[in-house]
Scaffold this motif. Structure first.
Motif, mmCIF file in Angstrom:
data_model
loop_
_atom_site.group_PDB
_atom_site.id
_atom_site.type_symbol
_atom_site.label_atom_id
_atom_site.label_comp_id
_atom_site.label_asym_id
_atom_site.label_seq_id
_atom_site.Cartn_x
_atom_site.Cartn_y
_atom_site.Cartn_z
ATOM 1 N N GLU A 216 0.824 -1.203 0.000
ATOM 2 C CA GLU A 216 0.000 0.000 0.000
ATOM 3 C C GLU A 216 0.864 1.261 0.000
ATOM 4 N N MET A 217 2.001 1.239 0.679
ATOM 5 C CA MET A 217 2.922 2.368 0.621
ATOM 6 C C MET A 217 3.412 2.577 -0.806
ATOM 7 N N ASN A 218 3.752 1.510 -1.484
ATOM 8 C CA ASN A 218 4.117 1.600 -2.898
ATOM 9 C C ASN A 218 2.984 2.241 -3.700
ATOM 10 N N ARG A 219 1.776 1.798 -3.446
ATOM 11 C CA ARG A 219 0.629 2.239 -4.255
ATOM 12 C C ARG A 219 0.356 3.734 -4.106
ATOM 13 N N VAL A 220 0.459 4.237 -2.861
ATOM 14 C CA VAL A 220 0.108 5.649 -2.645
ATOM 15 C C VAL A 220 1.301 6.584 -2.798
ATOM 16 N N GLY A 221 2.532 6.054 -2.777
ATOM 17 C CA GLY A 221 3.702 6.904 -2.978
ATOM 18 C C GLY A 221 4.419 7.313 -1.711
ATOM 19 N N ILE A 222 4.453 6.429 -0.719
ATOM 20 C CA ILE A 222 5.234 6.653 0.501
ATOM 21 C C ILE A 222 6.472 5.770 0.455
ATOM 22 N N MET A 223 7.634 6.353 0.704
ATOM 23 C CA MET A 223 8.875 5.582 0.704
ATOM 24 C C MET A 223 8.895 4.601 1.877
ATOM 25 N N VAL A 224 9.349 3.378 1.602
ATOM 26 C CA VAL A 224 9.500 2.348 2.627
ATOM 27 C C VAL A 224 10.858 2.538 3.285
ATOM 28 N N ASP A 225 10.831 2.858 4.585
ATOM 29 C CA ASP A 225 12.071 3.117 5.327
ATOM 30 C C ASP A 225 12.411 1.904 6.180
ATOM 31 N N LEU A 226 13.601 1.341 5.951
ATOM 32 C CA LEU A 226 14.002 0.113 6.636
ATOM 33 C C LEU A 226 15.040 0.344 7.732
ATOM 34 N N SER A 227 15.232 1.586 8.171
ATOM 35 C CA SER A 227 15.957 1.788 9.423
ATOM 36 C C SER A 227 15.126 1.189 10.557
ATOM 37 N N HIS A 228 15.804 0.664 11.561
ATOM 38 C CA HIS A 228 15.175 0.119 12.775
ATOM 39 C C HIS A 228 14.613 -1.286 12.621
ATOM 40 N N VAL A 229 14.501 -1.822 11.415
ATOM 41 C CA VAL A 229 13.895 -3.154 11.287
ATOM 42 C C VAL A 229 14.947 -4.234 11.483
ATOM 43 N N SER A 230 14.482 -5.441 11.806
ATOM 44 C CA SER A 230 15.390 -6.585 11.905
ATOM 45 C C SER A 230 15.883 -6.980 10.518
ATOM 46 N N ASP A 231 16.933 -7.778 10.490
ATOM 47 C CA ASP A 231 17.467 -8.238 9.199
ATOM 48 C C ASP A 231 16.404 -8.996 8.409
ATOM 49 N N ASN A 232 15.627 -9.847 9.101
ATOM 50 C CA ASN A 232 14.594 -10.611 8.395
ATOM 51 C C ASN A 232 13.509 -9.703 7.834
ATOM 52 N N THR A 233 13.128 -8.686 8.587
ATOM 53 C CA THR A 233 12.139 -7.733 8.085
ATOM 54 C C THR A 233 12.688 -6.992 6.878
ATOM 55 N N PHE A 234 13.964 -6.628 6.942
ATOM 56 C CA PHE A 234 14.624 -5.932 5.838
ATOM 57 C C PHE A 234 14.561 -6.788 4.575
ATOM 58 N N ARG A 235 14.942 -8.066 4.699
ATOM 59 C CA ARG A 235 14.954 -8.952 3.533
ATOM 60 C C ARG A 235 13.537 -9.142 2.982
ATOM 61 N N ASP A 236 12.572 -9.319 3.876
ATOM 62 C CA ASP A 236 11.194 -9.508 3.432
ATOM 63 C C ASP A 236 10.696 -8.282 2.670
ATOM 64 N N ALA A 237 11.000 -7.092 3.190
ATOM 65 C CA ALA A 237 10.538 -5.863 2.548
ATOM 66 C C ALA A 237 11.155 -5.703 1.155
ATOM 67 N N LEU A 238 12.435 -6.057 1.018
ATOM 68 C CA LEU A 238 13.080 -5.988 -0.296
ATOM 69 C C LEU A 238 12.394 -6.930 -1.284
ATOM 70 N N THR A 239 11.923 -8.056 -0.794
ATOM 71 C CA THR A 239 11.239 -9.022 -1.660
ATOM 72 C C THR A 239 9.868 -8.510 -2.093
ATOM 73 N N ILE A 240 9.178 -7.804 -1.201
ATOM 74 C CA ILE A 240 7.804 -7.375 -1.457
ATOM 75 C C ILE A 240 7.732 -6.080 -2.269
ATOM 76 N N THR A 241 8.607 -5.118 -1.976
ATOM 77 C CA THR A 241 8.462 -3.778 -2.544
ATOM 78 C C THR A 241 8.653 -3.771 -4.056
ATOM 79 N N LYS A 242 7.890 -2.922 -4.719
ATOM 80 C CA LYS A 242 8.016 -2.707 -6.157
ATOM 81 C C LYS A 242 8.728 -1.397 -6.476
ATOM 82 N N ALA A 243 9.099 -0.660 -5.446
ATOM 83 C CA ALA A 243 9.787 0.622 -5.607
ATOM 84 C C ALA A 243 11.033 0.625 -4.728
ATOM 85 N N PRO A 244 11.994 1.488 -5.018
ATOM 86 C CA PRO A 244 13.204 1.548 -4.191
ATOM 87 C C PRO A 244 12.891 1.921 -2.745
#
Length: 417
Positions: A216-244
């Motif tokens: 939904e962040m991708n869809r509306v135009g909000i940048m996904v910020d991966l500071s503070h997340v665990s390594d697993n969350t970071f990897r999962d987000a990279l897999t899901i996101t369609k934008a940088p």
């Protein structure tokens, strides 16, 4: 009869009259004073974005409300790292105002969203109260327009996706309120995913709800910020996101072994492959593992000194001694260490993937010597110039890299409409 020069000769003469390309400036041969002067000129003439400044929460703690104003950042302030005069001195043009949600708010339904709304209103009040100094900014184009007027832009990012509560519709809501990145977690695991500071591993990375949040962040135009997340969350987000993605205020784990809050080489490479940008945090614990040990020793000595001499922290005799002792036993890293982090990212994946995310007003007194507040960015730029960075490299670090990501996020959202 008129005589005409052949076209080929005219073209040749025109080419010959063109001014030669200026020689690139070799900043490495300058004296330190000359290089700092050049760095200051670059800082003040180039758009500079900082990915994370905790001014709104500092104002809340300091007593700034919608009804009354205690902290006036339009003038030079006592304490803190940010105010208008120092911002202009340092050449900062677009500090992302952190809409910070403490993890404790997650325990009270509705509290996180309510706090986010109040901090957004507080930020807007700064722009409304001092329109000749500050303006809200919701896009790179807004920042460019404000920069042309000499006005400081106040873009906003929400630190801790807990502000979204458990309602996916709040992603679009906060975009409409001006939020342009959301840091998925903070100090504790939340409904979205696991946090780097929390060892619970509630979801093993992103939750199912968190996956929907990223989409939904991708869809509306909000940048996904991966500071503070665990390594697993970071990897999962990279897999899901369609934008940088971005990391708005993270540093390099190589210099802080075992500190998951910073990014490993694997995550830095994944971020670069995604086309994202990591923005280097200036805090002492983020840039040098020796800082925590050194500052701990200083604190321990000062606590013992108070006890042995029957003094308190408010006693002037203790304050004088503490200042002198801390100066003589300085545990703080220096601006050179921040440059080491930038160097590491550049050498690992290239200069196109690094920016500035100071965490000013958010890391207390841990800031390095030479980077104690927003007036001191030229010291870092001078150090980078000394190491052979070009003016073009500095421009990428200051704003072009994050603008590239931000525009890509905007473009992806536009393609979904």
């Amino acid at each position: 009869m008129k005589k005409y020069l052949p076209l080929v000769l005219i073209a040749a003469l025109g080419f010959a009259c063109q001014a030669p390309e200026p020689e690139p400036i070799d900043y490495t041969t300058m004296t330190d004073a000359e290089r700092l002067e050049a760095a200051t000129e670059i800082a003040r003439s180039t758009i500079m974005v900082d990915g994370h400044v905790d001014l709104p929460y500092r104002m809340k703690v300091g007593g700034f409300t919608l009804q009354r104003e205690i902290l006036d950042v339009s003038v030079r302030t006592d304490g803190g790292n940010f105010d208008y005069p120092r911002t202009k001195e340092g050449g900062l043009d677009a500090p992302f105002m952190s809409i910070y949600i403490p993890a404790g708010n997650q325990q009270i339904p509705g509290a996180s969203k309510a706090l986010a709304d109040s901090l957004i209103l507080m930020t807007e009040r700064i722009a409304n109260a001092y329109p000749d100094k500050f303006a809200m900014a919701y896009s790179p184009a807004d920042i460019e327009a404000n920069f042309a007027k000499g006005i400081i832009s106040l873009p906003m990012g929400m630190e801790n996706g807990a502000g979204l509560e458990d309602d996916l519709a709040n992603v679009a809501y906060f975009h409409s309120r001006g939020i342009r990145y959301v840091t998925l977690t903070h100090g504790k695991d939340n409904l979205i995913g696991d946090a780097s500071y929390d060892t619970t591993g509630t979801h093993g990375g992103l939750s199912e709800y968190g996956e929907q949040v990223v989409k939904e962040m991708n869809r509306v135009g909000i940048m996904v910020d991966l500071s503070h997340v665990s390594d697993n969350t970071f990897r999962d987000a990279l897999t899901i996101t369609k934008a940088p993605i971005i990391a708005s205020h993270s540093s390099v784990r190589k210099f802080t072994p075992g500190f998951e809050r910073n990014m490993s080489d694997e995550l830095i490479q994944g971020m670069a492959q995604n086309g994202g940008v990591m923005m280097i945090n200036f805090g002492g614990t983020f840039i040098d593992s020796a800082y925590a040990a050194g500052s701990g020793k200083v604190r321990e000595h000062l606590v013992n000194y108070m006890a042995e001499n029957n003094l308190s922290r408010t006693d002037s005799a203790f304050q004088v001694y503490a200042e002198e002792y801390a100066a003589a036993n300085n545990p703080f890293p220096t601006v050179q260490r921040v440059a080491d982090h930038i160097d590491h990212v550049k050498n690992l994946v290239g200069v196109d993937y690094v920016g500035l995310g100071s965490d000013f007003d958010g890391v207390g007194d841990s800031l390095p010597t030479g980077l104690k507040d927003v007036s001191m960015y030229p010291n870092l730029i001078a150090e980078l110039l000394k190491r052979g960075y070009s003016k073009e490299d500095i421009e990428k670090i200051c704003y072009k890299n994050v603008f590239r990501v931000w525009k890509a996020v905007e473009d992806y959202a536009a393609s979904q409409k």
